[in-house]
Structure formats: C-alpha cells, structure tokens
Write a protein that holds these residues in place. Structure first.
Motif, PDB file in Angstrom:
ATOM      1  N   ILE A   1      -0.920   3.529 -23.150  1.00 48.43           N
ATOM      2  CA  ILE A   1      -2.055   3.435 -22.242  1.00 48.43           C
ATOM      3  C   ILE A   1      -2.359   4.815 -21.689  1.00 48.43           C
ATOM      4  O   ILE A   1      -1.474   5.600 -21.353  1.00 48.43           O
ATOM      5  N   GLN A   2      -3.622   5.111 -21.592  1.00 47.98           N
ATOM      6  CA  GLN A   2      -4.076   6.385 -21.042  1.00 47.98           C
ATOM      7  C   GLN A   2      -4.933   6.068 -19.812  1.00 47.98           C
ATOM      8  O   GLN A   2      -6.031   5.537 -19.937  1.00 47.98           O
ATOM      9  N   ALA A   3      -4.408   6.372 -18.646  1.00 47.57           N
ATOM     10  CA  ALA A   3      -5.142   6.119 -17.400  1.00 47.57           C
ATOM     11  C   ALA A   3      -5.142   7.387 -16.559  1.00 47.57           C
ATOM     12  O   ALA A   3      -4.170   8.151 -16.551  1.00 47.57           O
ATOM     13  N   LEU A   4      -6.231   7.621 -15.862  1.00 48.38           N
ATOM     14  CA  LEU A   4      -6.331   8.819 -15.025  1.00 48.38           C
ATOM     15  C   LEU A   4      -5.460   8.678 -13.775  1.00 48.38           C
ATOM     16  O   LEU A   4      -5.463   7.641 -13.112  1.00 48.38           O
ATOM     17  N   LYS A   5      -4.739   9.726 -13.457  1.00 50.38           N
ATOM     18  CA  LYS A   5      -3.868   9.728 -12.290  1.00 50.38           C
ATOM     19  C   LYS A   5      -4.681   9.990 -11.017  1.00 50.38           C
ATOM     20  O   LYS A   5      -5.377  11.001 -10.930  1.00 50.38           O
ATOM     21  N   PRO A   6      -4.626   9.082 -10.028  1.00 54.07           N
ATOM     22  CA  PRO A   6      -5.302   9.357  -8.744  1.00 54.07           C
ATOM     23  C   PRO A   6      -4.550  10.465  -8.014  1.00 54.07           C
ATOM     24  O   PRO A   6      -3.367  10.321  -7.710  1.00 54.07           O
ATOM     25  N   GLU A   7      -5.212  11.551  -7.755  1.00 53.05           N
ATOM     26  CA  GLU A   7      -4.546  12.672  -7.115  1.00 53.05           C
ATOM     27  C   GLU A   7      -4.234  12.358  -5.651  1.00 53.05           C
ATOM     28  O   GLU A   7      -5.017  11.673  -4.981  1.00 53.05           O
ATOM     29  N   PRO A   8      -3.090  12.846  -5.154  1.00 57.41           N
ATOM     30  CA  PRO A   8      -2.735  12.591  -3.747  1.00 57.41           C
ATOM     31  C   PRO A   8      -3.793  13.143  -2.805  1.00 57.41           C
ATOM     32  O   PRO A   8      -4.457  14.139  -3.100  1.00 57.41           O
TER      33      PRO A   8
ATOM     34  N   LEU B   1       5.481   7.139  -5.579  1.00 53.01           N
ATOM     35  CA  LEU B   1       4.557   6.745  -4.512  1.00 53.01           C
ATOM     36  C   LEU B   1       3.897   7.975  -3.909  1.00 53.01           C
ATOM     37  O   LEU B   1       4.521   9.033  -3.796  1.00 53.01           O
ATOM     38  N   TRP B   2       2.636   7.828  -3.486  1.00 60.81           N
ATOM     39  CA  TRP B   2       1.960   8.831  -2.676  1.00 60.81           C
ATOM     40  C   TRP B   2       0.746   8.171  -2.014  1.00 60.81           C
ATOM     41  O   TRP B   2       0.412   7.021  -2.310  1.00 60.81           O
ATOM     42  N   SER B   3       0.112   8.879  -1.113  1.00 61.57           N
ATOM     43  CA  SER B   3      -1.023   8.300  -0.394  1.00 61.57           C
ATOM     44  C   SER B   3      -2.331   8.944  -0.836  1.00 61.57           C
ATOM     45  O   SER B   3      -2.377  10.109  -1.234  1.00 61.57           O
ATOM     46  N   LYS B   4      -3.378   8.142  -0.726  1.00 60.90           N
ATOM     47  CA  LYS B   4      -4.725   8.625  -1.026  1.00 60.90           C
ATOM     48  C   LYS B   4      -5.718   7.751  -0.283  1.00 60.90           C
ATOM     49  O   LYS B   4      -5.719   6.522  -0.437  1.00 60.90           O
ATOM     50  N   ASP B   5      -6.535   8.393   0.561  1.00 66.59           N
ATOM     51  CA  ASP B   5      -7.596   7.710   1.297  1.00 66.59           C
ATOM     52  C   ASP B   5      -7.075   6.506   2.088  1.00 66.59           C
ATOM     53  O   ASP B   5      -7.686   5.424   2.107  1.00 66.59           O
ATOM     54  N   GLY B   6      -5.916   6.674   2.734  1.00 66.33           N
ATOM     55  CA  GLY B   6      -5.370   5.626   3.585  1.00 66.33           C
ATOM     56  C   GLY B   6      -4.677   4.504   2.851  1.00 66.33           C
ATOM     57  O   GLY B   6      -4.225   3.541   3.467  1.00 66.33           O
ATOM     58  N   LYS B   7      -4.586   4.603   1.529  1.00 67.91           N
ATOM     59  CA  LYS B   7      -3.906   3.580   0.742  1.00 67.91           C
ATOM     60  C   LYS B   7      -2.697   4.174   0.035  1.00 67.91           C
ATOM     61  O   LYS B   7      -2.586   5.383  -0.129  1.00 67.91           O
ATOM     62  N   MET B   8      -1.791   3.297  -0.374  1.00 71.87           N
ATOM     63  CA  MET B   8      -0.615   3.715  -1.113  1.00 71.87           C
ATOM     64  C   MET B   8      -0.896   3.624  -2.606  1.00 71.87           C
ATOM     65  O   MET B   8      -1.387   2.610  -3.097  1.00 71.87           O
ATOM     66  N   ILE B   9      -0.616   4.715  -3.309  1.00 73.90           N
ATOM     67  CA  ILE B   9      -0.704   4.705  -4.770  1.00 73.90           C
ATOM     68  C   ILE B   9       0.697   4.478  -5.318  1.00 73.90           C
ATOM     69  O   ILE B   9       1.642   5.168  -4.942  1.00 73.90           O
TER      70      ILE B   9
ATOM     71  N   PHE C   1       7.175  -5.061  15.032  1.00 74.31           N
ATOM     72  CA  PHE C   1       6.306  -4.186  14.246  1.00 74.31           C
ATOM     73  C   PHE C   1       4.980  -3.953  14.962  1.00 74.31           C
ATOM     74  O   PHE C   1       4.407  -4.846  15.568  1.00 74.31           O
ATOM     75  N   ASP C   2       4.502  -2.708  14.856  1.00 75.06           N
ATOM     76  CA  ASP C   2       3.220  -2.371  15.459  1.00 75.06           C
ATOM     77  C   ASP C   2       2.218  -1.913  14.409  1.00 75.06           C
ATOM     78  O   ASP C   2       1.117  -2.441  14.312  1.00 75.06           O
ATOM     79  N   LYS C   3       2.605  -0.909  13.596  1.00 73.58           N
ATOM     80  CA  LYS C   3       1.635  -0.322  12.686  1.00 73.58           C
ATOM     81  C   LYS C   3       2.339   0.536  11.644  1.00 73.58           C
ATOM     82  O   LYS C   3       3.406   1.077  11.897  1.00 73.58           O
ATOM     83  N   VAL C   4       1.737   0.634  10.447  1.00 74.89           N
ATOM     84  CA  VAL C   4       2.223   1.556   9.418  1.00 74.89           C
ATOM     85  C   VAL C   4       1.187   2.647   9.225  1.00 74.89           C
ATOM     86  O   VAL C   4      -0.011   2.376   9.100  1.00 74.89           O
ATOM     87  N   THR C   5       1.644   3.895   9.208  1.00 68.80           N
ATOM     88  CA  THR C   5       0.762   5.035   9.009  1.00 68.80           C
ATOM     89  C   THR C   5       1.259   5.856   7.831  1.00 68.80           C
ATOM     90  O   THR C   5       2.460   6.058   7.669  1.00 68.80           O
ATOM     91  N   LEU C   6       0.326   6.316   7.000  1.00 69.53           N
ATOM     92  CA  LEU C   6       0.666   7.153   5.851  1.00 69.53           C
ATOM     93  C   LEU C   6       0.350   8.615   6.154  1.00 69.53           C
ATOM     94  O   LEU C   6      -0.694   8.926   6.716  1.00 69.53           O
TER      95      LEU C   6
END
Length: 463
Positions: A24-31, A325-333, A435-440
């Motif tokens: 499979i060839q998929a583009l990597k979402p950059e951090p 794992l890494w973050s991008k635009d507030g989401k986890m990749i 629990f209160d909140k998760v921040t990336l």
C-alpha cells in the motif's frame, strides 16, 4: 538445466507473492507545528482552616509585654506617683468564647497626704510597694491581616490592701490608689491589644507564602512540564475562640496552570493582594495534575498491544509490526506499519480521550486518513471494513495509572504534618483524581486530572 529450473522456481514464487500480498502506498500526514501549550485557566478555591493554640498566643504576647508597663511621675495632679511592672508571665485562658488574661503586677509609688493651712504646706510623702493580680476580658477579631482584641479590665485583686505606715499605724490609701487604676488600666489594656496585634500579624507570612507558591516549578525535566499557581484573592472568616483554640477559615482564589515548554513568568504582585472578609468558606481543595506521556513511550506501549494479533478476513490477514504516534491539527495520527496480505504503513486519526474505569487513554472517532482510505479502496478494500478498524482501535490505548499514582504520591508529603516554618503544621487528605481534559503538544500527550481534598493549617508551639 539446473539454472533454468531455479529461475523458473523464483519467478513462480514471485508471481505467487504478488497474488497474495500487495504493497500500500499512502501519503504520510506530516506532524503539526504545535507550540507550547497552556492549559485553559479555571478558577480554584483552596480552603485553609487555621487554628492557633491560645498557649501560643500567650507565649508571643509575653515577648511583647515585659518589665515596666506603666509610669506616672506627676504627684501634683492626684497626690500619687506610680510605676507598674509585670512580675510573672501573663496567663491566657478561654471562658465562654472570650479570652481571659491575668497579669501579675508589682506597684511602686509615692503617696502625698496632709493639708495646707494658712499657706503652710503640711504634706508628707510616703513610699509604698504592693502587688496585685489583674484580670482582663477580651473579645477576638481579625482586621487588616492582624488579630484584634478589645481588652477591658475585669477585676483587680490586691495581694495586700494598699496602705502606708504613719506613726506605727497602717493607714489605708485605697481611696487614693483606686482612682489611679483608671489611668494605668487603660495603658495596660492598650499594651495588651497592641501586643496581641503584633504577635499574630498574618500579612508578612501569608504574602511570603503566596510568593513562594506562585513561582513556577518544574514538575518534569524530561518533558519540560511546569506547574504554576497564581493567587487572585484571599478570604478570611471571623476568628472564633473555643476549647483553647482560636480558629478561622482562610481561603485562596487562584488559577492553576500546567505548561509544557519554556518556564512561565511569575506574576504575583504582593501589594495588590487584598484580604476580604467572608462569612463562610468552601471546605474542599481542588488541584490539577498533568499526566504527561511522550509519543515515543505511548507508541512503544501500543506496539506491545498488537503483538501476536492478526487482523483480517479469511486468508487475508495482516499483523502490526510497529506503531508511531504524533499530532496534527488537534488530532492524533496513528501510523501502523504492517505485514501480511498488505505490506506498508496505513494512517489513522482520532481524538484522544480518557476511560475513568480503566484509567486509560484511548482514541475516539478513529478513522483512516483520507489518502489512506483511498489507497485501501484501490489495493485492499477489505481492510477498510469497519469491523477491522474497530478491532484495531481497541488496541490503540494505554494506561496512565502509574502517572496518576505518581502525581498523588508527589503531593502526599505536603499533607502529612508538613511544617513550612517552626510551629506551623499542614495536614490533609486527597481524594481520587477525576479526568478533566486531554491536550496534545508537539512532543507529548497530556491528560489533565482534577483532584480534591481537605487541608488544615495548625499553629502549635510557635517560637
């Protein structure tokens, strides 16, 4: 012939491999380029029930009231001169919610007696010495950071009735001494009130403590995590006297921040802190603890979750070799490197969340990144199945139980008879965290957990 056979066999294996496995060839979402993250401010109230032993107030007052407490050298106005000394330590006690103060005194004076006839002064002067115990009654209050009292003389008990000896006879002079008591009683009342006010002046100690508390401190050098408490207002209830203890409730309105990155600046302005009188104070203390996990450590944990597991349908199966794992635009990749019917790396995105029962971080609303989904539809659309995605999602989680226990453990020493200064002790309890909140951030996942508890501050044996 042998060479030809080997060539044909290799070609057959290659063709078979191509038939059962595809790349499979998929583009990597950059951090993303997330900068330092500051947890959104929320107001907290820290309640500090304060108790001060009457014995400590007695000790401190005796330091201020020493020796000569009153002196009057003018004999012409009332025929008496007086010097009044404290002869033994002042004794404090509590009676019906009021402060009882007993001062043993020694009086040295001169009394003038006689008459003036036809312009001839027939007065004589005699020295006298006497002792007494004076009892004062006082109410307790609090004003402008200082404990206040309103002290009034309640009783004066002469050890021996005031008298002088003239021609071998004792002549009572109580009628001369008693009016002068009004003069020195007011002086002693003022001395006591002033001594108590100076003995229990909270302002310097409280402001120094707030300044120390407001300085950011590094909670994790490895993850560059800073904690800062920022005082806003200070509250206090009326002081009350009961069972040999002076009690009041102090409270601090503040914000708490956990910051990842550079050290924040201390912002406390001591002169701007105002002490406000209130009728009541909340009992609970609220605190925020940051459970920090780097992407590297979280990736290693999740990779272990996938060991020995296969995902697929029938003969079409894959195994996950590595997770990143890494973050991008507030989401986890979530990058899954796989082998089997499909070889290569697929990318998913999700929103980090927390399971309070298992105390785990997991990724909610997980789905394939758009380019990954398109690539799967071209090469192996069976992998795009929601069933397989759900099974993969179940393994994308890790526990922060150890973080929570470490956070609670780090606070316990400050709640177990902690003594920031001589004679001052802090005790308390801490409930379980919620629990209160998760921040990336650009290098870590931070789970913010709220804790609550109770704290009390006791002054006992103050030097």
């Amino acid at each position: 012939m042998k060479t030809l056979l080997i060539s044909l066999l290799a070609t057959g294996l290659l063709l078979t491999s191509c038939a059962t496995s595809s790349r499979i060839q998929a583009l990597k979402p950059e951090p993303g380029n997330t900068t330092d993250v500051v947890y959104q401010k929320s107001t907290s109230f820290i309640s500090l029930p304060v108790s001060i032993a009457v014995a400590d107030l007695e000790t401190q007052t005796n330091k201020f009231v020493t020796g000569l407490v009153y002196e009057d050298n003018n004999i012409k106005d009332d025929d008496v001169t007086l010097k009044v000394w404290k002869t033994a330590p002042i004794k404090f006690s509590e009676k019906n919610g009021r402060l009882q103060i007993i001062i043993p005194i020694k009086v040295n004076g001169n009394v003038r007696y006689g008459t003036t006839t036809m312009g001839i002064d027939l007065h004589d002067t005699r020295e006298f010495n006497l002792a007494a115990n004076i009892t004062f009654d006082s109410s307790i209050g609090l004003r402008n950071w200082q404990m206040t009292t309103d002290t009034k003389l309640q009783n004066l008990e002469w050890t021996e009735s005031p008298s002088i000896t003239v021609a071998g006879k004792k002549i009572p002079i109580t009628y001369l001494i008693n009016p002068t008591i009004k003069l020195f009683k007011t002086r002693i009342e003022d001395e006591l009130d002033n001594a108590i006010k100076q003995s229990v002046d909270f302002k310097p100690q409280v402001l120094d403590a707030l300044e120390t508390l407001s300085k950011p401190f590094l909670t994790s050098e490895q993850y560059e995590t800073w904690f800062q408490l920022m005082p806003e207002e200070l509250y206090v209830t009326d002081a009350k006297l009961n069972k040999k203890q002076i009690t009041m409730n102090m409270g601090l309105k503040c914000t708490m921040e956990t910051t990842v990155g550079q050290a924040p600046k201390a912002v406390l302005k001591k002169d701007a802190v105002v002490l406000k009188a209130v009728s009541s104070m909340p009992e609970k203390v609220s605190a925020v603890v940051a459970a920090v996990s780097t992407y590297q450590s979280a990736s290693a944990i999740i990779t272990k979750n996938f060991q020995g597991q296969e995902f697929g349908d029938g003969k079409r199966k894959v195994t996950i070799q590595k997770v990143d794992l890494w973050s991008k635009d507030g989401k986890m990749i979530v990058a899954l490197e796989m082998m089997g019917s499909i070889t290569g790396t697929i990318y998913l995105s999700g929103i980090p969340n927390y399971n309070a029962v298992t105390k785990e971080i997991y990724f909610d609303q997980m789905d394939y990144v758009l380019d990954t989904k398109s690539a799967l539809m071209r090469t192996a659309n069976w992998m795009a199945s929601g069933i397989i995605l759900k099974k993969i999602q179940e393994n994308c989680r890790y526990s922060i139980q150890a973080n929570l226990e470490e956070g609670k453990k780090s606070m316990l020493p400050y709640l177990n008879n902690y003594s920031p200064m001589a004679g001052v002790f802090v005790n308390g309890t801490l409930d379980d965290f919620e629990f209160d909140k998760v921040t990336l951030t650009d290098n870590a996942i931070i789970a913010f957990i709220k804790g609550s508890g109770k704290i009390n501050l006791k002054v006992d044996g103050m030097k």
